[in-house]
Design a protein around this motif. Sequence first.
Motif, PDB file in Angstrom:
ATOM      1  N   PHE A 133     -21.512  -8.966 -42.752  1.00  0.00           N
ATOM      2  CA  PHE A 133     -20.812  -9.457 -44.133  1.00  0.00           C
ATOM      3  C   PHE A 133     -20.529  -8.105 -44.997  1.00  0.00           C
ATOM      4  CE2 PHE A 133     -23.405 -12.998 -42.499  1.00  0.00           C
ATOM      5  CZ  PHE A 133     -22.516 -14.217 -42.946  1.00  0.00           C
ATOM      6  N   TYR A 134     -19.202  -8.147 -45.357  1.00  0.00           N
ATOM      7  CA  TYR A 134     -18.896  -7.214 -46.269  1.00  0.00           C
ATOM      8  C   TYR A 134     -18.632  -7.655 -47.762  1.00  0.00           C
ATOM      9  CZ  TYR A 134     -17.703  -5.823 -41.530  1.00  0.00           C
ATOM     10  OH  TYR A 134     -17.792  -5.456 -40.054  1.00  0.00           O
ATOM     11  N   TRP A 135     -19.265  -6.666 -48.835  1.00  0.00           N
ATOM     12  CA  TRP A 135     -19.381  -7.076 -50.156  1.00  0.00           C
ATOM     13  C   TRP A 135     -18.540  -6.029 -50.988  1.00  0.00           C
ATOM     14  CZ3 TRP A 135     -22.456 -11.097 -50.621  1.00  0.00           C
ATOM     15  CH2 TRP A 135     -23.280 -11.533 -49.525  1.00  0.00           C
ATOM     16  N   TYR A 136     -17.778  -6.582 -51.844  1.00  0.00           N
ATOM     17  CA  TYR A 136     -16.802  -5.925 -52.647  1.00  0.00           C
ATOM     18  C   TYR A 136     -16.949  -6.437 -54.105  1.00  0.00           C
ATOM     19  CZ  TYR A 136     -14.196  -6.051 -48.052  1.00  0.00           C
ATOM     20  OH  TYR A 136     -14.126  -5.733 -46.863  1.00  0.00           O
ATOM     21  N   ARG A 137     -16.673  -5.324 -54.778  1.00  0.00           N
ATOM     22  CA  ARG A 137     -16.792  -5.474 -56.498  1.00  0.00           C
ATOM     23  C   ARG A 137     -15.466  -5.146 -57.202  1.00  0.00           C
ATOM     24  NH1 ARG A 137     -20.517  -1.789 -60.487  1.00  0.00           N
ATOM     25  NH2 ARG A 137     -20.282  -3.100 -62.371  1.00  0.00           N
ATOM     26  N   ARG A 180     -16.828 -10.012 -54.653  1.00  0.00           N
ATOM     27  CA  ARG A 180     -16.266 -10.982 -53.505  1.00  0.00           C
ATOM     28  C   ARG A 180     -17.083 -10.406 -52.225  1.00  0.00           C
ATOM     29  NH1 ARG A 180     -11.807  -9.702 -56.707  1.00  0.00           N
ATOM     30  NH2 ARG A 180     -10.459 -11.720 -57.086  1.00  0.00           N
ATOM     31  N   CYS A 181     -16.751 -11.482 -51.311  1.00  0.00           N
ATOM     32  CA  CYS A 181     -17.260 -11.055 -50.104  1.00  0.00           C
ATOM     33  C   CYS A 181     -16.325 -11.660 -48.780  1.00  0.00           C
ATOM     34  CB  CYS A 181     -18.843 -11.514 -49.613  1.00  0.00           C
ATOM     35  SG  CYS A 181     -18.639 -13.520 -49.367  1.00  0.00           S
ATOM     36  N   ARG A 182     -16.465 -11.198 -47.510  1.00  0.00           N
ATOM     37  CA  ARG A 182     -15.895 -11.625 -46.255  1.00  0.00           C
ATOM     38  C   ARG A 182     -16.913 -11.252 -45.172  1.00  0.00           C
ATOM     39  NH1 ARG A 182     -10.674  -8.281 -44.134  1.00  0.00           N
ATOM     40  NH2 ARG A 182     -11.603  -6.096 -44.497  1.00  0.00           N
ATOM     41  N   ALA A 183     -16.646 -11.963 -43.964  1.00  0.00           N
ATOM     42  CA  ALA A 183     -17.476 -11.769 -42.588  1.00  0.00           C
ATOM     43  C   ALA A 183     -16.500 -11.373 -41.503  1.00  0.00           C
ATOM     44  CB  ALA A 183     -18.229 -12.891 -42.486  1.00  0.00           C
ATOM     45  N   GLY A 184     -17.039 -10.605 -40.607  1.00  0.00           N
ATOM     46  CA  GLY A 184     -16.373 -10.274 -39.177  1.00  0.00           C
ATOM     47  C   GLY A 184     -17.412 -10.131 -38.266  1.00  0.00           C
ATOM     48  N   ARG A 185     -16.609 -10.480 -36.886  1.00  0.00           N
ATOM     49  CA  ARG A 185     -17.576 -10.485 -35.730  1.00  0.00           C
ATOM     50  C   ARG A 185     -16.854 -10.208 -34.654  1.00  0.00           C
ATOM     51  NH1 ARG A 185     -19.050 -16.806 -34.802  1.00  0.00           N
ATOM     52  NH2 ARG A 185     -16.983 -17.491 -34.338  1.00  0.00           N
ATOM     53  N   GLY A 186     -17.382  -9.575 -33.521  1.00  0.00           N
ATOM     54  CA  GLY A 186     -16.634  -9.278 -32.162  1.00  0.00           C
ATOM     55  C   GLY A 186     -16.121  -7.898 -32.293  1.00  0.00           C
ATOM     56  N   ASP A 187     -15.696  -7.457 -31.083  1.00  0.00           N
ATOM     57  CA  ASP A 187     -15.069  -6.176 -31.078  1.00  0.00           C
ATOM     58  C   ASP A 187     -13.467  -6.206 -30.194  1.00  0.00           C
ATOM     59  OD1 ASP A 187     -14.827  -3.203 -30.746  1.00  0.00           O
ATOM     60  OD2 ASP A 187     -16.246  -2.945 -29.555  1.00  0.00           O
ATOM     61  N   PRO A 188     -12.578  -5.909 -30.690  1.00  0.00           N
ATOM     62  CA  PRO A 188     -12.414  -5.324 -32.318  1.00  0.00           C
ATOM     63  C   PRO A 188     -12.793  -6.617 -33.257  1.00  0.00           C
ATOM     64  CG  PRO A 188     -10.289  -6.180 -31.178  1.00  0.00           C
ATOM     65  CD  PRO A 188     -11.284  -6.225 -30.189  1.00  0.00           C
ATOM     66  N   VAL A 189     -13.098  -6.395 -34.218  1.00  0.00           N
ATOM     67  CA  VAL A 189     -13.587  -7.075 -35.334  1.00  0.00           C
ATOM     68  C   VAL A 189     -12.513  -8.382 -35.811  1.00  0.00           C
ATOM     69  CG1 VAL A 189     -14.626  -7.427 -37.539  1.00  0.00           C
ATOM     70  CG2 VAL A 189     -15.108  -5.256 -36.371  1.00  0.00           C
TER      71      VAL A 189
END
Length: 832
Positions: free
Chosen positions: A231-235, A265-274
């Motif tokens: 998870f990636y968090w943004y302000r 805000r937030c978004r999510a990522g997985r895998g390689d490449p993401v």
Amino acid sequence: MVHSWFCVLLLLNTLIYCGHSQDLPRASVKIVSPQEPLYTGDRVTLQCYIPEYTDWTYVWYKDNGLLPSETSKTTTIILPNNAGQYQCQGKRTDQPQSSYISPNHSISTTALPTASVSVSPHGLLYSGETVTLQCDISDYTDWTFWWYRNEQLQSPGSPSKTITTLSDQVSQYQCQGRRTDRPQSSQRSVSLKISVTANQPKATLSSDQKDILTGDNVTLTCTVESSGWRFYWYRHRQDSEPVNTSSGSSYTLSQVSVSDGGQYRCRAGRGDPVYYTQYSEPVHIQVTALPTASVSVSPHGLLYSGETVTLQCDILNYTDWTYWWYRKDKLQSPGSPSTTISTLSDQVSQYQCQGRRTDRPQSSQRSVFLKISVTANQPKATLSSDQKDILTGDNVTLTCTVESSGWRFYWYRHRQDSEPVNTTSGSSYTLSQVSVSDGGQYRCRAGRGDPVYYTQYSEPVHIQVTDQSKAVLSISPQWMNPGDSVTLNCEVKESSTGWRFSWYKTVPYRAGLPSLLDKSYSVEPLSGYGTTEESYTLSPAGPTDTGGYVCRAGRGDPVYYTDYSEPQFLWSRDLQSSVSVRISPNRTQHFTSKSLSLTCDLKGNSTGWRLMRYTETGVESGCSPNWGSITGSTCTITSTDTGDSGVYWCESGSGQYSNAVNITVSVPVSSTSVLVGVVVGPVVAVVLLTIFLVLLCRGSCGNRIFRPIHPQSTNQDPQQVQGSTQDQSPDAGYTGNSNIYHLIHHPDNNDNDSAGVSAADGSGGVKYDKIQLKKLDKKKREKPADPNKNTVYSEMKTVKTTASSGPVDVTYSEIDLKTMNPCQSQNQSILQ
């Protein structure tokens, strides 16, 4: 035929070497290759091993069947189709011409290792994602893996296989392991279905706080439909660098200040490449307000000199406070969230607190003043019980009362300086299902604080437990005439009032119904919950009301019940149309050491009925083996005893009752005693004196003077009883007719007062006032049984049979025989 041939070979093998002194060689089956365990697809070589001699030809058997094509020392089979029990035997031309047939050797197949496929990430997958398929086999490690997609074999590879891009289609994947050693392969895995969606997922952001104050910890949570994400968090702006990255779906803003507010805000990522999800919608974080402090005291309410109390400063939100205390507006040293005052004097004080912290807000508002009042009097506990008349099985609740609150309670028994028998946070202590041993002196006291401040001990309360009250049932009248009103009376012995009574009729025991403790009967209620009246009336009582009854009593809330009373019975002498009890000899007065038979007569068929009796030991059933023996439908008591006295009746499996018979068994005074019908009243003395004088003057009288009168049954006509009396003798060995007493009868059968018959209500005996005496006939008179003695009755003892209920017999007298010399003259005629 194969089995028959095998048996013939065994027989020939035995006949050839029957009596031969040398044992036959012993054959055995061995696996040459491969080594066990054996797997599906294996080629197994079996060898027939016989240690003696070498010129054998071999015979093979599978599952006791001959394999005619197999004659070599070894044979090869393929699994799993040829699994089974194998035997072999050797044959040769010289002696011995055969070996023993070998023992069975079981050839079975071991299951191949199982392969399984897993996918990472798992769950819902998206077009364009990279996933990893993993093939796992629990046994062995030197596998090479063969992959199948939609049943099509892919090239063998490593333990994992990576598919870099997924299209918008569904695929089925399987794997299988292969190796050079045995087992050379695993089973193929179950198909793994991978579903792919073309829609890019979108994250959802939420906050655990709404009204956020400075110093709060705020946790943001980012939610995505499937799993395996980072998870990636943004302000402020979503195209900026993330303020944090986490493997978990939550992000905590610790001890927030006003400057921590803004759009997140937030978004999510997985895998390689993401592979990334879409950004979430923004969540606005606003930090406001200062918290308010408040002071509380524990314990609260009235406080006592010498007591320890705790002052607590509470501030909503935030947790990293240090507290500043004020007493009468004077600042004390800063401390923890609580401060303890170890001793209180008899004075009034006012307290305030304020919180301070390093982050914003750095302080709270000062609390409102808390006023503390102290009294010098040590409180005393008061103990009470909710029960007065306490019975075993009752629940007794003791209540300890102290004026103020916040106490812990200590309970003592016998001595107040002993260890408490219990400690409770509540003011009550319940003694459950008490017994007599639970009685004694009980006290209590209360304590609170640390160290504990105690009240004074309470005054003692004496708990006295009495054995459980018993319900006692009586029935009046117990012998019923048609149309009677019958009263059931239930009494609780040695107990106070307040009971409600319930009434029940007994039925044969059936599982699932309420039953007596000994399971002799089940019970069915006559009424609902019960009544405060101690009596219950059956009016008018009929034949269906005969049977057993019990009662019990209950009181209190929840209701405490006594046990069921001992059963009491309502009997009827009237013959029933369906069944009756028949006795032999047909009388109700019997003597010990005699035979007595009783039969349940059900129009010639007594199936389903049983004989019951009620004696001084209670209700008894089961003639055999308890108190008699059964022959057909007849119960025979071979040697009666006084313990056999009681009421007898027949009872069906459905609870129907026959008429009842009251039987009395008495002990004779001597071996020469006989039964004499006696006239009750002044006539008795006159008649017996006359008989006695006559006997003194007759020296050649026989051993027996009188014949007994049979008991009068309320179910028989008196004339029938009279007739049967003349035909029966109390002693089977006496057949003469030299009796002076020939007949006793009623002078007037219609006059019950003069006849004195009271057997109907069971209150007395039978009274006769007319006696006919006959002349003696010397020619027909027989000699006594003992020719050496002439005996006469010289002493008479009266035995009167009475009963509280049931048919009542006649009154009998017993007369001892004494030896006397014959008189010089005898009167031929005595009284006509």
